[in-house]
Structure formats: structure tokens, C-alpha cells
Scaffold this motif. Structure first.
Motif, mmCIF file in Angstrom:
data_model
loop_
_atom_site.group_PDB
_atom_site.id
_atom_site.type_symbol
_atom_site.label_atom_id
_atom_site.label_comp_id
_atom_site.label_asym_id
_atom_site.label_seq_id
_atom_site.Cartn_x
_atom_site.Cartn_y
_atom_site.Cartn_z
ATOM 1 N N PHE A 7 -0.693 -5.036 -3.546
ATOM 2 C CA PHE A 7 -1.980 -5.319 -2.905
ATOM 3 C C PHE A 7 -2.012 -4.849 -1.448
ATOM 4 O O PHE A 7 -2.970 -5.107 -0.741
ATOM 5 C CB PHE A 7 -2.282 -6.820 -2.951
ATOM 6 C CG PHE A 7 -2.520 -7.346 -4.338
ATOM 7 C CD1 PHE A 7 -3.782 -7.343 -4.901
ATOM 8 C CD2 PHE A 7 -1.462 -7.842 -5.098
ATOM 9 C CE1 PHE A 7 -4.002 -7.826 -6.183
ATOM 10 C CE2 PHE A 7 -1.672 -8.332 -6.375
ATOM 11 C CZ PHE A 7 -2.940 -8.320 -6.910
ATOM 12 N N TYR A 8 -0.957 -4.162 -1.019
ATOM 13 C CA TYR A 8 -0.885 -3.674 0.358
ATOM 14 C C TYR A 8 -1.779 -2.444 0.476
ATOM 15 O O TYR A 8 -1.345 -1.300 0.425
ATOM 16 C CB TYR A 8 0.560 -3.341 0.713
ATOM 17 C CG TYR A 8 0.786 -3.012 2.172
ATOM 18 C CD1 TYR A 8 0.825 -4.016 3.127
ATOM 19 C CD2 TYR A 8 0.974 -1.699 2.585
ATOM 20 C CE1 TYR A 8 1.047 -3.721 4.460
ATOM 21 C CE2 TYR A 8 1.205 -1.393 3.907
ATOM 22 C CZ TYR A 8 1.229 -2.405 4.837
ATOM 23 O OH TYR A 8 1.454 -2.105 6.163
ATOM 24 N N PHE A 12 -8.662 -3.005 0.696
ATOM 25 C CA PHE A 12 -8.678 -4.325 0.078
ATOM 26 C C PHE A 12 -8.562 -5.415 1.136
ATOM 27 O O PHE A 12 -9.280 -6.423 1.098
ATOM 28 C CB PHE A 12 -7.539 -4.436 -0.936
ATOM 29 C CG PHE A 12 -7.409 -5.791 -1.565
ATOM 30 C CD1 PHE A 12 -8.351 -6.248 -2.472
ATOM 31 C CD2 PHE A 12 -6.346 -6.620 -1.247
ATOM 32 C CE1 PHE A 12 -8.239 -7.499 -3.048
ATOM 33 C CE2 PHE A 12 -6.219 -7.871 -1.822
ATOM 34 C CZ PHE A 12 -7.172 -8.307 -2.719
ATOM 35 N N MET A 13 -7.689 -5.221 2.116
ATOM 36 C CA MET A 13 -7.504 -6.230 3.157
ATOM 37 C C MET A 13 -8.738 -6.342 4.048
ATOM 38 O O MET A 13 -9.110 -7.435 4.486
ATOM 39 C CB MET A 13 -6.250 -5.907 3.972
ATOM 40 C CG MET A 13 -4.970 -6.157 3.196
ATOM 41 S SD MET A 13 -3.453 -5.945 4.154
ATOM 42 C CE MET A 13 -3.311 -4.157 4.183
ATOM 43 N N TYR A 23 -5.606 -13.746 3.642
ATOM 44 C CA TYR A 23 -4.696 -13.076 2.722
ATOM 45 C C TYR A 23 -3.273 -13.098 3.282
ATOM 46 O O TYR A 23 -3.056 -13.122 4.494
ATOM 47 C CB TYR A 23 -5.140 -11.635 2.439
ATOM 48 C CG TYR A 23 -5.209 -10.738 3.654
ATOM 49 C CD1 TYR A 23 -4.053 -10.144 4.179
ATOM 50 C CD2 TYR A 23 -6.423 -10.470 4.278
ATOM 51 C CE1 TYR A 23 -4.113 -9.320 5.292
ATOM 52 C CE2 TYR A 23 -6.492 -9.653 5.396
ATOM 53 C CZ TYR A 23 -5.331 -9.073 5.887
ATOM 54 O OH TYR A 23 -5.389 -8.267 6.999
ATOM 55 N N TYR A 24 -2.323 -13.100 2.353
ATOM 56 C CA TYR A 24 -0.898 -13.061 2.680
ATOM 57 C C TYR A 24 -0.270 -12.079 1.700
ATOM 58 O O TYR A 24 -0.113 -12.394 0.518
ATOM 59 C CB TYR A 24 -0.251 -14.434 2.535
ATOM 60 C CG TYR A 24 -0.967 -15.527 3.300
ATOM 61 C CD1 TYR A 24 -0.520 -15.940 4.547
ATOM 62 C CD2 TYR A 24 -2.107 -16.143 2.778
ATOM 63 C CE1 TYR A 24 -1.176 -16.935 5.253
ATOM 64 C CE2 TYR A 24 -2.777 -17.129 3.471
ATOM 65 C CZ TYR A 24 -2.305 -17.520 4.704
ATOM 66 O OH TYR A 24 -2.966 -18.510 5.405
ATOM 67 N N ILE A 25 0.072 -10.892 2.187
ATOM 68 C CA ILE A 25 0.487 -9.802 1.311
ATOM 69 C C ILE A 25 1.846 -9.258 1.763
ATOM 70 O O ILE A 25 2.061 -9.046 2.962
ATOM 71 C CB ILE A 25 -0.569 -8.671 1.299
ATOM 72 C CG1 ILE A 25 -1.885 -9.199 0.711
ATOM 73 C CG2 ILE A 25 -0.082 -7.472 0.500
ATOM 74 C CD1 ILE A 25 -3.031 -8.226 0.795
ATOM 75 N N ARG A 26 2.716 -9.056 0.819
ATOM 76 C CA ARG A 26 4.030 -8.489 1.126
ATOM 77 C C ARG A 26 3.844 -7.047 1.610
ATOM 78 O O ARG A 26 3.275 -6.213 0.907
ATOM 79 C CB ARG A 26 4.913 -8.523 -0.113
ATOM 80 C CG ARG A 26 6.325 -7.955 0.080
ATOM 81 C CD ARG A 26 7.181 -8.921 0.838
ATOM 82 N NE ARG A 26 8.527 -8.400 1.015
ATOM 83 C CZ ARG A 26 9.537 -8.625 0.178
ATOM 84 N NH1 ARG A 26 9.330 -9.365 -0.906
ATOM 85 N NH2 ARG A 26 10.732 -8.144 0.410
ATOM 86 N N ALA A 27 4.322 -6.781 2.821
ATOM 87 C CA ALA A 27 4.181 -5.441 3.390
ATOM 88 C C ALA A 27 5.195 -4.499 2.758
ATOM 89 O O ALA A 27 6.338 -4.876 2.505
ATOM 90 C CB ALA A 27 4.373 -5.490 4.900
ATOM 91 N N SER A 67 -6.068 2.680 9.649
ATOM 92 C CA SER A 67 -7.168 2.577 8.688
ATOM 93 C C SER A 67 -7.629 1.134 8.477
ATOM 94 O O SER A 67 -8.592 0.888 7.750
ATOM 95 C CB SER A 67 -6.752 3.177 7.341
ATOM 96 O OG SER A 67 -5.539 2.609 6.909
ATOM 97 N N LEU A 68 -6.943 0.166 9.121
ATOM 98 C CA LEU A 68 -7.338 -1.237 8.995
ATOM 99 C C LEU A 68 -8.179 -1.614 10.205
ATOM 100 O O LEU A 68 -7.702 -1.593 11.342
ATOM 101 C CB LEU A 68 -6.102 -2.132 8.905
ATOM 102 C CG LEU A 68 -6.338 -3.612 8.584
ATOM 103 C CD1 LEU A 68 -6.973 -3.769 7.216
ATOM 104 C CD2 LEU A 68 -5.032 -4.384 8.642
ATOM 105 N N SER A 69 -9.421 -1.980 9.967
ATOM 106 C CA SER A 69 -10.362 -2.213 11.070
ATOM 107 C C SER A 69 -10.364 -3.666 11.552
ATOM 108 O O SER A 69 -11.050 -3.987 12.513
ATOM 109 C CB SER A 69 -11.781 -1.824 10.624
ATOM 110 O OG SER A 69 -12.195 -2.622 9.526
ATOM 111 N N THR A 70 -9.623 -4.529 10.893
ATOM 112 C CA THR A 70 -9.645 -5.951 11.243
ATOM 113 C C THR A 70 -8.289 -6.369 11.812
ATOM 114 O O THR A 70 -7.261 -5.760 11.501
ATOM 115 C CB THR A 70 -9.960 -6.807 10.002
ATOM 116 O OG1 THR A 70 -8.989 -6.521 8.983
ATOM 117 C CG2 THR A 70 -11.350 -6.486 9.479
ATOM 118 N N PRO A 71 -8.249 -7.415 12.645
ATOM 119 C CA PRO A 71 -6.972 -7.868 13.219
ATOM 120 C C PRO A 71 -6.058 -8.469 12.155
ATOM 121 O O PRO A 71 -6.519 -9.067 11.182
ATOM 122 C CB PRO A 71 -7.403 -8.917 14.243
ATOM 123 C CG PRO A 71 -8.735 -9.401 13.769
ATOM 124 C CD PRO A 71 -9.396 -8.217 13.136
#
Length: 216
Positions: A7-8, A12-13, A23-27, A67-71
Motif C-alpha cells: 500500500f506504499y 493512495f496516501m 494511515y499507517y503503512i510499512r515503508a 509526489s506526496l502532496s500531504t504532510p
């Protein structure tokens, strides 16, 4: 939402964040992230060999994929591999989350509870037929799944209220084999029901104790 590294995905995040879902996703084990964690350990003079799997070192790094726009936060824990002498590098366990309040340890502990939830899912599927989607209509499959989920939760309540000792940990299939699939002769007489057990049944006293608790 807890998920493994499959899910990384930044899209999606972003979606989860905009829907106000934590969310809590394994990096994934990207070399850049691992190098940043090791650099932080060296800067803070942290010797990971002084820690163990049971008592690891917890921390976080400031990094956000372009590419991730959120903190987000990258939470990690570090500890030596089992064979310290053959492994020169630590074990790095990293989680990405948009939870800005919990401590690093709380986030790691919460994420690792996912293993228990997977066991619950397996029990729902195996013991309560929760994976049966034999209908062609989605709503029928959904309704059947809800019935299985309801039965599963009723059994959990039954375990807490009725069962005792080690039986509180047994799964439904084990309960069926111990207390349901048994040879009993039922005698009805003078408004009484008498259960005549086989002499080979060793759980008779426990069965009767649970039976009395249900009647009361």
C-alpha cells in the motif's frame, strides 16, 4: 488504516489524507530512507547494538516523497539482527503515517497489532465461512458476509461471558470439536431434559458447567 508495503503508494496516501483517514503503512526499503536513518543514528551517537528486538531504538526522520502532496512522518525502530557478529547493519523497521500526535513507539505498537487482526480475519474465513462469495449478486455476498461477521462477534462475546481458563482462547472449530461434536443421548422426562454422555467423553464436567451458565 494499517497496510503492508504493497500500500506504499503516494496517490493512495494522498487520497486517504484528503478523506481524513489516518494511515499507517510499512515503508518500502528504499536505500535513501535507510541511509537517512543511519545518518541520524550517527549524528545522535546512537549505538543500535545497545538495543534489542524487545527494546529497540525509536525515532523519526523528516522526509516526504516529492509526489506526496500531504504532510507525513517516517517513524522507525532500529535493533541488531539476531546474529550480531555476522551482520554489520541494523534491522530497520519503518512506517509512514499522517498521524502527527502519537509517539514513535505508540505508532509502531499500533501498526504491529495488524498481525493480530490478520489472525482474526483468518478465523472469520476458516471458522465462520466468511470467505464464501458463492452468489453472483454483490449485495447477497455482502449480506452473507455480514451474517458471518455477526456470528463471529457473538462467539467472541460467548467466549468472554461463558468460557473459562484456556477455553477463552480456543477458536470456534476447536469449540465445535470439544463441546458440540459429541455423542450424547437426550432423555426428556417430566419436564426435564437429561443428557447422558458417553463414558469416553472427558469434558463432561466442563460442558455441564458451561451449559448451566447459559441457562442462568
Amino acid at each position: 488504516m494499517r497496510g503492508d508495503s504493497a500500500f506504499y503508494n503516494t496517490e493512495f496516501m494522498d487520497y486517504m489524507h484528503h478523506e481524513d483517514i489516518q494511515y499507517y503503512i510499512r515503508a518500502k526499503s528504499y536505500e535513501k530512507i535507510q541511509n537517512m536513518i543511519i545518518e541520524q543514528l550517527e549524528e545522535n551517537e546512537i549505538d543500535y547494538l545497545n538495543h534489542t528486538n524487545q527494546e529497540p531504538y525509536y525515532g523519526e526522520i523528516e522526509y516526504s516523497p516529492q509526489s506526496l502532496s500531504t504532510p507525513c512522518r517516517y517513524i522507525f525502530k532500529v535493533f541488531p539482527a539476531q546474529d550480531r557478529q555476522l551482520t554489520m547493519f541494523p534491522v530497520i523497521y519503518c512506517i509512514i503515517t499522517n498521524d502527527m500526535k502519537r509517539s514513535c513507539k505508540e505508532i509502531c505498537d499500533f501498526y504491529e497489532e495488524r498481525g493480530n487482526s490478520e489472525n482474526f480475519t483468518k478465523e472469520l474465513k476458516d471458522d465462520f465461512n466468511g470467505n464464501n462469495t458463492g452468489h453472483h449478486d454483490f449485495e447477497k455476498n455482502c449480506f452473507q458476509f455480514m451474517i458471518s461477521s455477526l456470528c463471529y462477534n457473538i462467539y467472541h462475546l460467548f467466549r468472554l461471558i461463558v468460557l473459562e481458563g484456556k477455553d477463552r482462547k480456543i477458536r470456534m472449530n476447536t469449540f465445535r470439536n470439544k463441546y458440540q461434536k459429541i455423542a450424547v443421548k437426550v432423555i426428556r422426562h417430566a419436564r426435564k431434559i437429561i443428557l447422558s454422555f458417553s463414558s469416553a467423553y472427558r469434558y463432561k464436567k466442563t460442558f455441564l458447567k458451561y451449559y448451566q451458565k447459559l441457562q442462568n
